[in-house]
Design an enzyme around this catalytic site. Structure first.
Site, mmCIF file in Angstrom:
data_model
loop_
_atom_site.group_PDB
_atom_site.id
_atom_site.type_symbol
_atom_site.label_atom_id
_atom_site.label_comp_id
_atom_site.label_asym_id
_atom_site.label_seq_id
_atom_site.Cartn_x
_atom_site.Cartn_y
_atom_site.Cartn_z
ATOM 1 N N MET A 24 12.773 24.377 3.228
ATOM 2 C CA MET A 24 11.987 23.620 2.406
ATOM 3 C C MET A 24 12.901 22.751 1.366
ATOM 4 S SD MET A 24 8.752 25.127 -0.052
ATOM 5 C CE MET A 24 7.750 25.798 1.628
ATOM 6 N N LYS A 71 0.878 -1.080 -0.024
ATOM 7 C CA LYS A 71 0.008 0.062 0.026
ATOM 8 C C LYS A 71 0.771 1.198 -0.011
ATOM 9 C CE LYS A 71 -0.378 -0.123 5.045
ATOM 10 N NZ LYS A 71 -0.973 -1.026 6.061
ATOM 11 N N TYR A 76 16.586 28.872 9.985
ATOM 12 C CA TYR A 76 15.572 29.586 10.355
ATOM 13 C C TYR A 76 15.364 29.543 12.080
ATOM 14 C CZ TYR A 76 13.247 29.870 5.800
ATOM 15 O OH TYR A 76 12.995 30.035 4.483
HETATM 16 C C1 LIG Z 1 -0.161 -2.129 6.370
HETATM 17 C C2 LIG Z 1 -0.671 -3.561 6.916
HETATM 18 C C3 LIG Z 1 0.007 -4.701 7.132
HETATM 19 C C4 LIG Z 1 1.463 -4.663 6.924
HETATM 20 O O1 LIG Z 1 1.915 -3.939 8.132
HETATM 21 P P1 LIG Z 1 3.413 -3.992 8.476
HETATM 22 O O2 LIG Z 1 3.773 -3.628 9.818
HETATM 23 O O3 LIG Z 1 4.079 -3.136 7.515
HETATM 24 O O4 LIG Z 1 4.122 -5.569 8.370
HETATM 25 C C5 LIG Z 1 -0.814 -5.689 7.434
HETATM 26 N N1 LIG Z 1 -2.202 -5.997 7.479
HETATM 27 C C6 LIG Z 1 -2.791 -4.921 7.486
HETATM 28 C C7 LIG Z 1 -4.202 -4.809 7.356
HETATM 29 C C8 LIG Z 1 -2.340 -3.666 7.196
HETATM 30 O O5 LIG Z 1 -3.119 -2.371 6.724
#
Ligand SMILES: *Cc1c(COP(=O)(O)O)cnc(C)c1O
Length: 415
Positions: free
Chosen positions: A327, A49, A280
């Site tokens: 930035m 993801k 800054y």
């Molecule tokens: C992101 C996610 C994972 C993976 O998690 P990690 O800590 O990166 O291994 C597994 N299951 C679900 C539902 C997730 O959202």
């Protein structure tokens, strides 16, 4: 000099000022360790993801296929379709949930969907029937994450609904762990017990079907796997471990290699007397006569603004970040490093010479987690290296095949 060029918004080639390097051989090595923990018979669903935590989902997924991964977990239908368009034919699960408008594409492309409510079960089934297809769903059970998922007490009745609905196929039953430390935290064991209860009830009622999965990286690396005592867990869902950024307190974290390196260039050098303020708010002042190197990376490139006392590598030697991030720029004290020149490559994450800075090091220096840094760096141009290495696929045949439904697109590749 930096050989990397990108096409700029004006359509001309311009050199990268800051970029990430993705080491696919490190991914291979990490997936081998994942496989050790999962065991040969367990399906590995690699979580990709948010563009594979900023590592680039398509390249990561393409290589992971060659390392014997059996499925992918994504965050949205768009991410699933991106993988389909890139030719990924393995099962893909939208882990969380989708918004209503994403449903038709998921059904059409055979993308598995997490399911939590009866209403969604009904609307999904109706849509699937209308297209003459079946929607593949994974019942998500909330055992303690408190976010998505059907409450434990209502899981069985939702399973019944799924079985009743002609347009639905139960492709899995899942839950998600809340503790970042996996089974090292007793709360995870409680969650496992609740999930096992749901599974038992479902099995007794002959409602269990598809894959059973709960373990993220932390769960997997603290021993949550296999069938022993927990019901037939046959799939694991690692993300961060595959990218080599598991918390160092977890077992085997030191065997994982960072997949992502973050590099930039020295664009300016300035000799300053003791007491010179930098950046800054003048929050930092040199304690001695020293030399400040300005790097062509800032919070606009995805570094956290809070980054304070991090380090960078220059020619394999460490130099501290000083002053606030701008930035587009960061400043480091290189007074102790003779020979640094404008144009030199600076490493904020990854290996340089014999030293290495991890995503976790950077995250700690910014009081955040490696996941967030990875995602933020996803906006940078990316260079891939390696990828010749593969693992002998260790998936059992039944888990590699994607059983087609009558009339259902199997690969869903964009036509
Ligand atoms: C992101 C996610 C994972 C993976 O998690 P990690 O800590 O990166 O291994 C597994 N299951 C679900 C539902 C997730 O959202």
């Amino acid at each position: 000099m930096n050989p990397h060029l990108a096409v700029s918004t004006l359509g001309v080639m311009e050199p990268f000022r800051a970029w990430t390097e993705i080491d696919l051989d490190a991914l291979t090595a990490n997936l081998a360790v994942v496989r050790e923990h999962a065991g040969a018979a367990t399906r590995v669903m690699l979580v990709v993801k948010q563009d594979a935590y900023g590592h680039g989902a398509v390249a990561i997924a393409n290589h992971a296929v060659r390392c014997g991964v059996g499925a992918f977990g994504v965050g949205t239908s768009g991410e699933a379709l991106e993988l389909r368009a890139a030719g990924i034919r393995l099962p893909i699960l939208v882990l969380g949930t989708v918004v209503e408008e994403e449903l038709p594409a998921c059904i059409r492309h055979g993308v598995h969907i997490g399911l939590h409510t009866t209403d969604r079960a009904r609307s999904l089934a109706k849509l699937a029937r209308e297209s003459g297809l079946r929607a593949r769903v994974h019942l998500n059970v909330d055992t303690g994450m408190g976010r998505l998922g059907v409450p434990v007490a209502r899981a069985a009745s939702l399973l019944e609904t799924i079985h009743e609905e002609e347009g639905l196929e139960l492709a899995g039953v899942m839950s998600h762990l809340a503790p970042p430390e996996g089974l090292f935290d007793p709360f995870a064991a409680e969650q496992v017990a609740r999930f096992a209860g749901v599974l038992e009830e479902a099995r007794d009622a002959d409602l269990l079907g598809g894959w059973v999965h709960m373990a993220n990286s932390a769960g997997l690396f603290t021993g949550l796997r296999g069938a022993e005592g927990f019901g037939a867990f046959d799939t694991v869902r690692p993300g961060i471990a595959a990218y080599g950024a598991l918390p160092p307190t977890l077992p085997d974290a030191d065997r994982l290699e960072p997949v992502l390196a973050l590099r930039t260039r020295v664009v300016f050098l300035k000799d300053v007397p003791a007491g010179t303020p930098v950046g800054y708010g003048s929050t930092w002042r040199s304690h001695r006569d020293t030399r400040i190197a300005t790097l062509a990376i800032g919070y606009g490139h995805g570094l956290p603004w809070r980054l304070r006392d991090g380090e960078v590598l220059l020619g394999g030697r460490r130099a501290p970040l000083v002053g606030r991030l701008s930035m587009d720029y960061a400043t480091v004290d290189v007074g102790h490093l003779p020979g640094v020149e404008v144009g030199d490559i600076a490493t904020l994450v990854g290996r340089d010479g014999n030293d290495i800075l991890s995503l976790d090091d950077l995250a700690r220096a910014a009081d955040t987690i490696p996941y967030e840094i990875g995602c933020s760096l996803g906006r940078l141009p990316r260079v891939h290296r390696g990828g010749e290495s593969t693992l002998i696929p260790a998936q059992p045949p039944a888990t590699r095949a994607h059983t087609p439904q009558p009339g259902q697109a199997v690969d869903g590749a964009r036509s």
